[in-house]
Design a protein around this motif. Structure first.
Motif, PDB file in Angstrom:
ATOM      1  N   ASN A 446     -97.173  31.911 -60.598  1.00 58.79           N
ATOM      2  CA  ASN A 446     -97.117  33.376 -60.593  1.00 58.79           C
ATOM      3  C   ASN A 446     -96.092  33.853 -61.620  1.00 58.79           C
ATOM      4  O   ASN A 446     -94.880  33.772 -61.406  1.00 58.79           O
ATOM      5  N   ALA A 447     -96.576  34.371 -62.749  1.00 60.53           N
ATOM      6  CA  ALA A 447     -95.685  34.779 -63.838  1.00 60.53           C
ATOM      7  C   ALA A 447     -94.800  35.949 -63.431  1.00 60.53           C
ATOM      8  O   ALA A 447     -93.664  36.080 -63.931  1.00 60.53           O
ATOM      9  N   GLY A 448     -95.275  36.800 -62.544  1.00 62.39           N
ATOM     10  CA  GLY A 448     -94.492  37.967 -62.143  1.00 62.39           C
ATOM     11  C   GLY A 448     -93.177  37.597 -61.502  1.00 62.39           C
ATOM     12  O   GLY A 448     -92.177  38.319 -61.655  1.00 62.39           O
ATOM     13  N   ARG A 449     -93.135  36.486 -60.777  1.00 61.82           N
ATOM     14  CA  ARG A 449     -91.887  36.062 -60.123  1.00 61.82           C
ATOM     15  C   ARG A 449     -90.843  35.638 -61.160  1.00 61.82           C
ATOM     16  O   ARG A 449     -89.664  35.975 -61.046  1.00 61.82           O
ATOM     17  N   TYR A 450     -91.286  34.911 -62.175  1.00 62.14           N
ATOM     18  CA  TYR A 450     -90.358  34.499 -63.239  1.00 62.14           C
ATOM     19  C   TYR A 450     -89.839  35.730 -63.991  1.00 62.14           C
ATOM     20  O   TYR A 450     -88.638  35.830 -64.300  1.00 62.14           O
ATOM     21  N   ALA A 451     -90.747  36.651 -64.298  1.00 62.50           N
ATOM     22  CA  ALA A 451     -90.348  37.848 -65.046  1.00 62.50           C
ATOM     23  C   ALA A 451     -89.354  38.683 -64.254  1.00 62.50           C
ATOM     24  O   ALA A 451     -88.385  39.224 -64.818  1.00 62.50           O
ATOM     25  N   ALA A 452     -89.551  38.791 -62.926  1.00 64.24           N
ATOM     26  CA  ALA A 452     -88.626  39.565 -62.099  1.00 64.24           C
ATOM     27  C   ALA A 452     -87.236  38.937 -62.096  1.00 64.24           C
ATOM     28  O   ALA A 452     -86.218  39.643 -62.197  1.00 64.24           O
ATOM     29  N   MET A 453     -87.167  37.607 -62.009  1.00 67.00           N
ATOM     30  CA  MET A 453     -85.869  36.940 -62.021  1.00 67.00           C
ATOM     31  C   MET A 453     -85.202  37.063 -63.387  1.00 67.00           C
ATOM     32  O   MET A 453     -83.986  37.289 -63.485  1.00 67.00           O
ATOM     33  N   ALA A 454     -85.980  36.949 -64.459  1.00 68.09           N
ATOM     34  CA  ALA A 454     -85.415  37.086 -65.804  1.00 68.09           C
ATOM     35  C   ALA A 454     -84.850  38.494 -66.005  1.00 68.09           C
ATOM     36  O   ALA A 454     -83.746  38.658 -66.566  1.00 68.09           O
ATOM     37  N   ARG A 455     -85.541  39.509 -65.527  1.00 73.61           N
ATOM     38  CA  ARG A 455     -85.038  40.870 -65.684  1.00 73.61           C
ATOM     39  C   ARG A 455     -83.803  41.116 -64.826  1.00 73.61           C
ATOM     40  O   ARG A 455     -82.939  41.927 -65.179  1.00 73.61           O
ATOM     41  N   THR A 456     -83.743  40.455 -63.673  1.00 66.48           N
ATOM     42  CA  THR A 456     -82.536  40.560 -62.839  1.00 66.48           C
ATOM     43  C   THR A 456     -81.333  40.006 -63.580  1.00 66.48           C
ATOM     44  O   THR A 456     -80.240  40.605 -63.576  1.00 66.48           O
ATOM     45  N   TYR A 457     -81.505  38.846 -64.250  1.00 62.62           N
ATOM     46  CA  TYR A 457     -80.421  38.268 -65.054  1.00 62.62           C
ATOM     47  C   TYR A 457     -80.050  39.210 -66.203  1.00 62.62           C
ATOM     48  O   TYR A 457     -78.863  39.433 -66.491  1.00 62.62           O
ATOM     49  N   GLU A 458     -81.060  39.761 -66.864  1.00 63.19           N
ATOM     50  CA  GLU A 458     -80.789  40.657 -67.989  1.00 63.19           C
ATOM     51  C   GLU A 458     -80.040  41.904 -67.529  1.00 63.19           C
ATOM     52  O   GLU A 458     -79.121  42.384 -68.227  1.00 63.19           O
ATOM     53  N   GLY A 459     -80.382  42.419 -66.360  1.00 57.47           N
ATOM     54  CA  GLY A 459     -79.678  43.590 -65.845  1.00 57.47           C
ATOM     55  C   GLY A 459     -78.233  43.309 -65.527  1.00 57.47           C
ATOM     56  O   GLY A 459     -77.396  44.221 -65.570  1.00 57.47           O
ATOM     57  N   ALA A 460     -77.933  42.058 -65.209  1.00 59.83           N
ATOM     58  CA  ALA A 460     -76.560  41.672 -64.898  1.00 59.83           C
ATOM     59  C   ALA A 460     -75.817  41.186 -66.135  1.00 59.83           C
ATOM     60  O   ALA A 460     -74.683  40.700 -66.021  1.00 59.83           O
ATOM     61  N   GLY A 461     -76.447  41.258 -67.315  1.00 58.78           N
ATOM     62  CA  GLY A 461     -75.799  40.820 -68.551  1.00 58.78           C
ATOM     63  C   GLY A 461     -75.771  39.317 -68.738  1.00 58.78           C
ATOM     64  O   GLY A 461     -74.959  38.805 -69.520  1.00 58.78           O
ATOM     65  N   ARG A 462     -76.648  38.610 -68.068  1.00 62.48           N
ATOM     66  CA  ARG A 462     -76.683  37.142 -68.178  1.00 62.48           C
ATOM     67  C   ARG A 462     -77.921  36.736 -68.976  1.00 62.48           C
ATOM     68  O   ARG A 462     -78.901  36.233 -68.469  1.00 62.48           O
ATOM     69  N   GLY A 463     -77.847  36.989 -70.284  1.00 56.56           N
ATOM     70  CA  GLY A 463     -78.975  36.753 -71.172  1.00 56.56           C
ATOM     71  C   GLY A 463     -79.383  35.301 -71.260  1.00 56.56           C
ATOM     72  O   GLY A 463     -80.570  34.983 -71.379  1.00 56.56           O
ATOM     73  N   GLU A 464     -78.392  34.379 -71.217  1.00 58.23           N
ATOM     74  CA  GLU A 464     -78.719  32.958 -71.333  1.00 58.23           C
ATOM     75  C   GLU A 464     -79.543  32.487 -70.132  1.00 58.23           C
ATOM     76  O   GLU A 464     -80.486  31.703 -70.278  1.00 58.23           O
ATOM     77  N   ASP A 465     -79.168  32.969 -68.950  1.00 59.56           N
ATOM     78  CA  ASP A 465     -79.942  32.596 -67.759  1.00 59.56           C
ATOM     79  C   ASP A 465     -81.358  33.183 -67.817  1.00 59.56           C
ATOM     80  O   ASP A 465     -82.328  32.543 -67.408  1.00 59.56           O
ATOM     81  N   ALA A 466     -81.474  34.392 -68.352  1.00 62.86           N
ATOM     82  CA  ALA A 466     -82.797  34.995 -68.504  1.00 62.86           C
ATOM     83  C   ALA A 466     -83.651  34.178 -69.459  1.00 62.86           C
ATOM     84  O   ALA A 466     -84.846  33.933 -69.210  1.00 62.86           O
ATOM     85  N   ALA A 467     -83.038  33.728 -70.556  1.00 58.44           N
ATOM     86  CA  ALA A 467     -83.772  32.905 -71.527  1.00 58.44           C
ATOM     87  C   ALA A 467     -84.192  31.580 -70.901  1.00 58.44           C
ATOM     88  O   ALA A 467     -85.283  31.068 -71.188  1.00 58.44           O
ATOM     89  N   ARG A 468     -83.342  31.040 -70.017  1.00 64.53           N
ATOM     90  CA  ARG A 468     -83.677  29.782 -69.350  1.00 64.53           C
ATOM     91  C   ARG A 468     -84.907  29.935 -68.467  1.00 64.53           C
ATOM     92  O   ARG A 468     -85.783  29.061 -68.421  1.00 64.53           O
ATOM     93  N   VAL A 469     -85.007  31.065 -67.761  1.00 63.66           N
ATOM     94  CA  VAL A 469     -86.164  31.304 -66.902  1.00 63.66           C
ATOM     95  C   VAL A 469     -87.431  31.461 -67.736  1.00 63.66           C
ATOM     96  O   VAL A 469     -88.500  30.922 -67.397  1.00 63.66           O
ATOM     97  N   ARG A 470     -87.331  32.179 -68.853  1.00 66.24           N
ATOM     98  CA  ARG A 470     -88.503  32.356 -69.715  1.00 66.24           C
ATOM     99  C   ARG A 470     -88.927  31.034 -70.351  1.00 66.24           C
ATOM    100  O   ARG A 470     -90.135  30.794 -70.544  1.00 66.24           O
ATOM    101  N   LEU A 471     -87.951  30.184 -70.665  1.00 62.17           N
ATOM    102  CA  LEU A 471     -88.284  28.861 -71.184  1.00 62.17           C
ATOM    103  C   LEU A 471     -89.006  28.037 -70.110  1.00 62.17           C
ATOM    104  O   LEU A 471     -89.953  27.299 -70.412  1.00 62.17           O
ATOM    105  N   MET A 472     -88.569  28.171 -68.872  1.00 61.33           N
ATOM    106  CA  MET A 472     -89.210  27.473 -67.760  1.00 61.33           C
ATOM    107  C   MET A 472     -90.678  27.888 -67.660  1.00 61.33           C
ATOM    108  O   MET A 472     -91.568  27.064 -67.408  1.00 61.33           O
ATOM    109  N   MET A 473     -90.954  29.174 -67.891  1.00 60.95           N
ATOM    110  CA  MET A 473     -92.336  29.650 -67.877  1.00 60.95           C
ATOM    111  C   MET A 473     -93.171  28.947 -68.937  1.00 60.95           C
ATOM    112  O   MET A 473     -94.288  28.499 -68.669  1.00 60.95           O
ATOM    113  N   ARG A 474     -92.630  28.845 -70.141  1.00 62.47           N
ATOM    114  CA  ARG A 474     -93.392  28.202 -71.232  1.00 62.47           C
ATOM    115  C   ARG A 474     -93.614  26.729 -70.957  1.00 62.47           C
ATOM    116  O   ARG A 474     -94.708  26.199 -71.197  1.00 62.47           O
ATOM    117  N   VAL A 475     -92.603  26.057 -70.436  1.00 62.92           N
ATOM    118  CA  VAL A 475     -92.725  24.623 -70.145  1.00 62.92           C
ATOM    119  C   VAL A 475     -93.800  24.379 -69.088  1.00 62.92           C
ATOM    120  O   VAL A 475     -94.576  23.425 -69.177  1.00 62.92           O
TER     121      VAL A 475
END
Length: 526
Positions: A446-475
């Motif tokens: 479910n891509a929506g779950r990954y996107a929601a977590m990535a945006r939560t990280y981005e809202g908290a200023g944790r860009g690296e963690d957001a990028a990690r979640v998006r990388l997990m999606m691609r993998v």
């Protein structure tokens, strides 16, 4: 005194079977002129057996008179036991069937029909199998297959249904109208709309049952556009068929889901003009349709006119109020329903909890949630997800997380999805990580779950963690499909929009109106 006739005895109120019992004894014992034959007993069963007790008395007289082995009377008895006695009646019906010396096709068919209608449906399949193995003079005919297919659908046995389909095809009955309608209904109820449509299109003749079966199948399987399209095709092509009550009830869920106000209002107008009674089933569909189209006044008017409201009708109106933010109206109507003696079910509690959630009524939601136990209604995952959403919207994230963990089976995707959405809204990263971890296990694709977590990280200023979640999606090969919405305007024209879509020919006008609405909202806030 000549010609005087004593008044007929009037049975006492509440005991109508006594008059029938007196007739049974008097008709047989008092007729000394001739011996009753099977036709007399058939007439007796048809006209005087309106209760299980009178049927049992008539059955005893048939046995005493030596007609117990008559296959025609046996078929009558089996049919009446099934109709009057329910599950216990089917036990008596089976004893009659097992005791019959000769079994013709009619007798086999009525016992199969009884099991298909009353249950258990597996017994209908078992009797059909015995019929095929018996090798006697009785063979399956155009009436046998519809009953067997109904039993297959009721038991969810798609494999057996396809086997029965093959057997009907071998004897040349696949194209029979009666059997063809049963096949369309069977495949529709099993969710195989491709097979249902293939059979429907290949039918040499169709009647209203044919159209109704496929329209209802599309609606029940969330294929709402196909349901409406088929309905319009019926109106255009089949001038011999006019919609009936079943057509309207089957079509309204599609109108509600698509918010197709034009078609829904046509259904309502047709029902009024044709004199079709707007009972609980049809009325509930109209209420849901009007509510989905935002016409709550029309929905309430229909609701108030339903003569005998069942829990489905109450649910439709309560849900309509809740979906449009009228939580107080929903709670008031819920209280009226309980006062009217209607027993609330799980769907009703779900509608009220959802209304409380949209209105932020935390205390009321808690009370309703606890009230479920008093009414003996089991709390399911959707009830827990509603409460988690209610608490999460109010910012009570720790309480929401505890409730999610206490849900049956540790909580499912709806429960943890509601918690993740609330955490994203309030910027709560730690609890969001717990919810996302559960969801990545429950719904790894479910891509929506990954996107929601990535945006939560981005809202908290944790860009690296957001990028990690998006990388997990691609993998993991997870891709997010673009969202879209549509709106129907006057004339039945449907406009489709995607996210940040600028392909519409009137894009500039649309965005101009949106900007104007935004300025109005800003002025209201100030």
């Amino acid at each position: 005194m000549h010609g005087f006739r004593p008044p007929r005895a009037v049975p006492r109120p509440g005991r109508p079977h006594l008059a029938a019992l007196r007739f049974l004894y008097g008709a047989v014992a008092g007729d000394q002129r001739r011996r009753w034959d099977s036709r007399d007993y058939a007439a007796l069963l048809r006209t005087r057996c309106a209760s299980l007790r009178t049927l049992q008395q008539a059955h005893q007289q048939i046995i005493t008179a030596g007609h117990g082995g008559n296959p025609f009377l046996a078929a009558k008895l089996v049919a009446l036991y099934a109709d009057l006695g329910g599950g216990s009646g089917m036990r008596d019906a089976r004893r009659v069937f097992d005791g019959a010396e000769l079994r013709d096709a009619l007798l086999w068919n009525v016992v199969i029909r009884g099991y298909a209608a009353v249950g258990p449906p597996e017994e209908a399949l078992a009797v059909y199998a015995i019929m095929r193995r018996s090798g006697g003079p009785a063979t399956a005919n155009r009436y046998t297959y519809p009953f067997v297919l109904k039993a297959c659908a009721a038991s969810g046995d798609g494999g057996s249904g396809r086997t029965v389909h093959g057997e009907a095809w071998k004897v040349g009955l696949e194209t029979d109208l009666f059997v063809g309608n049963a096949l369309v209904s069977f495949y529709s109820r099993c969710g195989d709309l491709h097979a249902a449509r293939h059979l429907f299109d290949g039918m040499p003749d169709r009647d209203l049952v044919s159209w109704n079966s496929l329209i209802a199948g599309y609606s029940q399987n969330e294929r709402h556009r196909e349901a409406l399209s088929l309905f319009h095709r019926m109106l255009r092509e089949d001038t011999l068929q006019s919609p009936d009550y079943v057509t309207l009830v089957g079509l309204l869920p599609a109108c509600a889901k698509l918010a197709a106000a034009r078609d829904g209002m046509w259904v309502h107008c047709y029902a009024v003009k044709s004199g079709t009674p707007v009972d609980a089933a049809l009325g509930s569909g109209l209420v849901a349709m009007y509510a989905a189209c935002g016409r709550l006044a029309h929905a309430r008017d229909v609701f108030d006119r339903i003569p005998l409201k069942n829990v489905v009708a109450w649910n439709a109106m309560i849900s309509g109020y809740g979906a449009h933010g009228r939580a107080r109206h929903a709670l008031t109507l819920f209280a009226e329903m309980l006062s009217a003696g209607v027993r609330a079910d799980g769907m009703c509690f779900l509608s009220v909890l959802s209304a409380c959630g949209h209105a932020g009524m935390v205390e009321e939601g808690r009370s309703i949630f606890e009230l479920m136990e008093e009414h003996g209604v089991e709390k399911g995952e959707l009830h827990y997800s509603c409460m988690v959403d209610l608490l999460g919207r109010a910012g009570l994230l720790r309480e929401a997380a505890e409730l999610a963990a206490a849900a049956p089976g540790g909580g499912g995707r709806d429960v943890w999805g509601a918690l993740l959405g609330a955490c994203r809204k309030h910027g709560e990263v730690a609890i969001a990580e717990e919810a996302a971890g559960r969801l990545f296990e429950l719904e790894p694709g479910n891509a929506g779950r990954y996107a929601a977590m990535a945006r939560t990280y981005e809202g908290a200023g944790r860009g690296e963690d957001a990028a990690r979640v998006r990388l997990m999606m691609r993998v993991r090969g997870v891709r997010k499909t673009a969202g879209c919405s549509w709106v129907e305007v006057e004339g039945g024209v449907v406009h489709l929009f995607g996210v940040e879509d600028e392909s519409h020919p009137r894009t500039e006008e649309i965005y101009g109106v949106l900007e104007g609405l935004g300025r109005i909202l800003e002025m209201d806030d100030n």
